[in-house]
Design a protein around this motif. Sequence first.
Motif, PDB file in Angstrom:
ATOM      1  N   LYS A 214       0.840  -1.185   0.000  1.00 13.11           N
ATOM      2  CA  LYS A 214       0.000   0.000   0.000  1.00 13.11           C
ATOM      3  C   LYS A 214       0.885   1.249   0.000  1.00 13.11           C
ATOM      4  O   LYS A 214       2.040   1.214   0.436  1.00 13.11           O
ATOM      5  N   THR A 215       0.322   2.366  -0.478  1.00 14.27           N
ATOM      6  CA  THR A 215       1.093   3.603  -0.463  1.00 14.27           C
ATOM      7  C   THR A 215       1.458   4.019   0.966  1.00 14.27           C
ATOM      8  O   THR A 215       2.509   4.601   1.190  1.00 14.27           O
ATOM      9  N   GLN A 216       0.582   3.667   1.915  1.00 13.31           N
ATOM     10  CA  GLN A 216       0.892   3.997   3.315  1.00 13.31           C
ATOM     11  C   GLN A 216       2.166   3.291   3.766  1.00 13.31           C
ATOM     12  O   GLN A 216       2.926   3.811   4.586  1.00 13.31           O
ATOM     13  N   THR A 217       2.414   2.087   3.218  1.00 12.50           N
ATOM     14  CA  THR A 217       3.639   1.364   3.559  1.00 12.50           C
ATOM     15  C   THR A 217       4.862   2.074   2.997  1.00 12.50           C
ATOM     16  O   THR A 217       5.917   2.136   3.641  1.00 12.50           O
ATOM     17  N   VAL A 218       4.724   2.627   1.793  1.00 14.83           N
ATOM     18  CA  VAL A 218       5.824   3.399   1.212  1.00 14.83           C
ATOM     19  C   VAL A 218       6.125   4.610   2.090  1.00 14.83           C
ATOM     20  O   VAL A 218       7.288   4.944   2.354  1.00 14.83           O
ATOM     21  N   TYR A 219       5.061   5.280   2.556  1.00 19.04           N
ATOM     22  CA  TYR A 219       5.259   6.419   3.455  1.00 19.04           C
ATOM     23  C   TYR A 219       6.012   5.982   4.719  1.00 19.04           C
ATOM     24  O   TYR A 219       6.886   6.699   5.226  1.00 19.04           O
ATOM     25  N   ALA A 220       5.661   4.797   5.220  1.00 21.10           N
ATOM     26  CA  ALA A 220       6.330   4.277   6.412  1.00 21.10           C
ATOM     27  C   ALA A 220       7.804   3.996   6.129  1.00 21.10           C
ATOM     28  O   ALA A 220       8.672   4.260   6.976  1.00 21.10           O
ATOM     29  N   TYR A 221       8.107   3.450   4.944  1.00 20.48           N
ATOM     30  CA  TYR A 221       9.506   3.217   4.564  1.00 20.48           C
ATOM     31  C   TYR A 221      10.297   4.529   4.599  1.00 20.48           C
ATOM     32  O   TYR A 221      11.438   4.574   5.076  1.00 20.48           O
ATOM     33  N   VAL A 222       9.676   5.603   4.085  1.00 18.65           N
ATOM     34  CA  VAL A 222      10.348   6.893   4.046  1.00 18.65           C
ATOM     35  C   VAL A 222      10.567   7.430   5.463  1.00 18.65           C
ATOM     36  O   VAL A 222      11.658   7.907   5.810  1.00 18.65           O
TER      37      VAL A 222
ATOM     38  N   VAL B 127      14.075   3.781   5.496  1.00 15.14           N
ATOM     39  CA  VAL B 127      14.340   2.589   4.684  1.00 15.14           C
ATOM     40  C   VAL B 127      14.456   2.950   3.206  1.00 15.14           C
ATOM     41  O   VAL B 127      15.217   2.352   2.451  1.00 15.14           O
ATOM     42  N   LEU B 128      13.700   3.957   2.783  1.00  9.40           N
ATOM     43  CA  LEU B 128      13.688   4.397   1.391  1.00  9.40           C
ATOM     44  C   LEU B 128      13.654   5.920   1.370  1.00  9.40           C
ATOM     45  O   LEU B 128      12.836   6.524   2.061  1.00  9.40           O
ATOM     46  N   ALA B 129      14.540   6.535   0.584  1.00  2.33           N
ATOM     47  CA  ALA B 129      14.613   7.987   0.543  1.00  2.33           C
ATOM     48  C   ALA B 129      14.232   8.499  -0.843  1.00  2.33           C
ATOM     49  O   ALA B 129      14.720   7.981  -1.854  1.00  2.33           O
ATOM     50  N   PRO B 130      13.358   9.497  -0.910  1.00  2.41           N
ATOM     51  CA  PRO B 130      13.003  10.060  -2.220  1.00  2.41           C
ATOM     52  C   PRO B 130      14.148  10.894  -2.781  1.00  2.41           C
ATOM     53  O   PRO B 130      14.936  11.486  -2.036  1.00  2.41           O
ATOM     54  N   LEU B 131      14.232  10.936  -4.108  1.00  2.00           N
ATOM     55  CA  LEU B 131      15.225  11.786  -4.753  1.00  2.00           C
ATOM     56  C   LEU B 131      14.859  13.255  -4.598  1.00  2.00           C
ATOM     57  O   LEU B 131      15.707  14.119  -4.369  1.00  2.00           O
ATOM     58  N   ARG B 132      13.538  13.536  -4.740  1.00  3.13           N
ATOM     59  CA  ARG B 132      13.056  14.910  -4.674  1.00  3.13           C
ATOM     60  C   ARG B 132      11.532  14.885  -4.651  1.00  3.13           C
ATOM     61  O   ARG B 132      10.929  13.822  -4.794  1.00  3.13           O
ATOM     62  N   ARG B 133      10.930  16.028  -4.485  1.00  5.60           N
ATOM     63  CA  ARG B 133       9.483  16.185  -4.600  1.00  5.60           C
ATOM     64  C   ARG B 133       9.188  17.091  -5.776  1.00  5.60           C
ATOM     65  O   ARG B 133       9.844  18.116  -5.954  1.00  5.60           O
ATOM     66  N   GLU B 134       8.207  16.716  -6.599  1.00  6.44           N
ATOM     67  CA  GLU B 134       7.840  17.508  -7.765  1.00  6.44           C
ATOM     68  C   GLU B 134       6.379  17.926  -7.668  1.00  6.44           C
ATOM     69  O   GLU B 134       5.528  17.109  -7.295  1.00  6.44           O
ATOM     70  N   PRO B 135       6.062  19.183  -8.013  1.00  8.74           N
ATOM     71  CA  PRO B 135       4.654  19.630  -8.027  1.00  8.74           C
ATOM     72  C   PRO B 135       3.830  18.759  -8.965  1.00  8.74           C
ATOM     73  O   PRO B 135       4.238  18.500 -10.091  1.00  8.74           O
ATOM     74  N   GLY B 136       2.682  18.280  -8.468  1.00  9.17           N
ATOM     75  CA  GLY B 136       1.800  17.462  -9.292  1.00  9.17           C
ATOM     76  C   GLY B 136       2.142  16.005  -9.292  1.00  9.17           C
ATOM     77  O   GLY B 136       1.359  15.169  -9.762  1.00  9.17           O
TER      78      GLY B 136
END
Length: 409
Positions: free
Chosen positions: A17-25, A29-38
């Motif tokens: 689930k996407t909530q699990t991805v949020y938990a990884y962040v 456990v998992l780091a985003p490269l960046r945030r993009e509008p939209g």
Amino acid sequence: MSGELTTAQVADYLGVKTQTVYAYVSRGVLAPLRREPGAGSIFALEHVQALGGGRSGRRASTRATSDDVRTAITQVGPGTLAYRGHDVRDLAGSWTFEEVRDLLTGVCEEAVPTMPTSPRASVDAVLAALPPGTRVLDLCKHAVLVAGAGDLGRHDRSPGAFAAAGARSAQAMAAAVGAALGGAGEAGEGTRGAGAPTRVRGDASGDGALAPVLAAYLGLPVDLVDLALVLLADHDLAVSTTAVRVAVSAGADGYSALLAGLAAADSPVHVGASVRVLDWLRGAVEDPRGALAAALADGPPPGFGHVVYTEVDPRARLLLDRVLPDAGRDLREAVALLEGELAERRGWVLTVDLALAALVLAHDLPRETGSAVFACARTAGWTAHAIEELAEPGMRFRLRGVYTGPRGG
């Protein structure tokens, strides 16, 4: 697959689930490269592959089922929602629910058969026989059954007949809502019970329009109810909408297809989600800082985090902009604090389920009000998708199972 993935694509790749991805962040456990509008958070494919052991999860093998369903009804993006090319932000407050329903179904008025007489009397008789405390969505199911039973054209599988079945079902469901919730009590209470007399506040006569009827039962402004109905009218291939299309593909009539949608929608993670959010929000209003601390430690609370919307849920924003100005200070401040902090710190988008819960709290409505309004509104989208499915080959959703049990000798 490209070298970069959105949050939804990461969830799909890993089969979580996407909530699990949020938990990884949040756990590092998992780091985003960046945030993009939209688009929200962007992740490197190689990092996701490393986390998943180099292979995708269960969801990747089933995506084709959804991808094969082509639709011209509703488009959903990271922060947008449009009905047949019309942005919902332009429709909200200027189009009535009936106008939006006609837009979605694409059926002109001349093609819709004259509906039988109102099913209200028959609906009242059936609902009165049900046990006290029957849930509002169960009452709605019975109401659709009654509406279908009284329609001589029930088995007419033409677009016009389906449009008439959807409108008639919505009227019957509104009567069921009146039986369950009319004369609103305190937020958080159960239903008033099937068979209980309905105390209507306002004028429920109307001309067949849904908002005035529901507004009279709930004691709400008509324009507020119409706004909620428009915002919730459709949402692409949600699980309940898929159930409707499967039923139509199998040859079901319009009423049976709507019942399939109601059955799938009757879930604490779909149409019933606002009830769970309401229970959480009440405590959050009393102690917003405590609710924030718990969310940051434990993961997304009810009403935050969406599979599609990574920037904003436009339905939630439009409804909250209408509800909060007239709400109590505690509710306004709690929602503002939680929305801002959870979006900034975790990227969790506030959803329309929380907006519905805020509506219930702000107007001291019965606990199931959000679910009732949601279900009545979604009859428009279910009807539109049922009509669109009529043009597709029958039985096209016959899936083939991959047998994993013991083999015979």
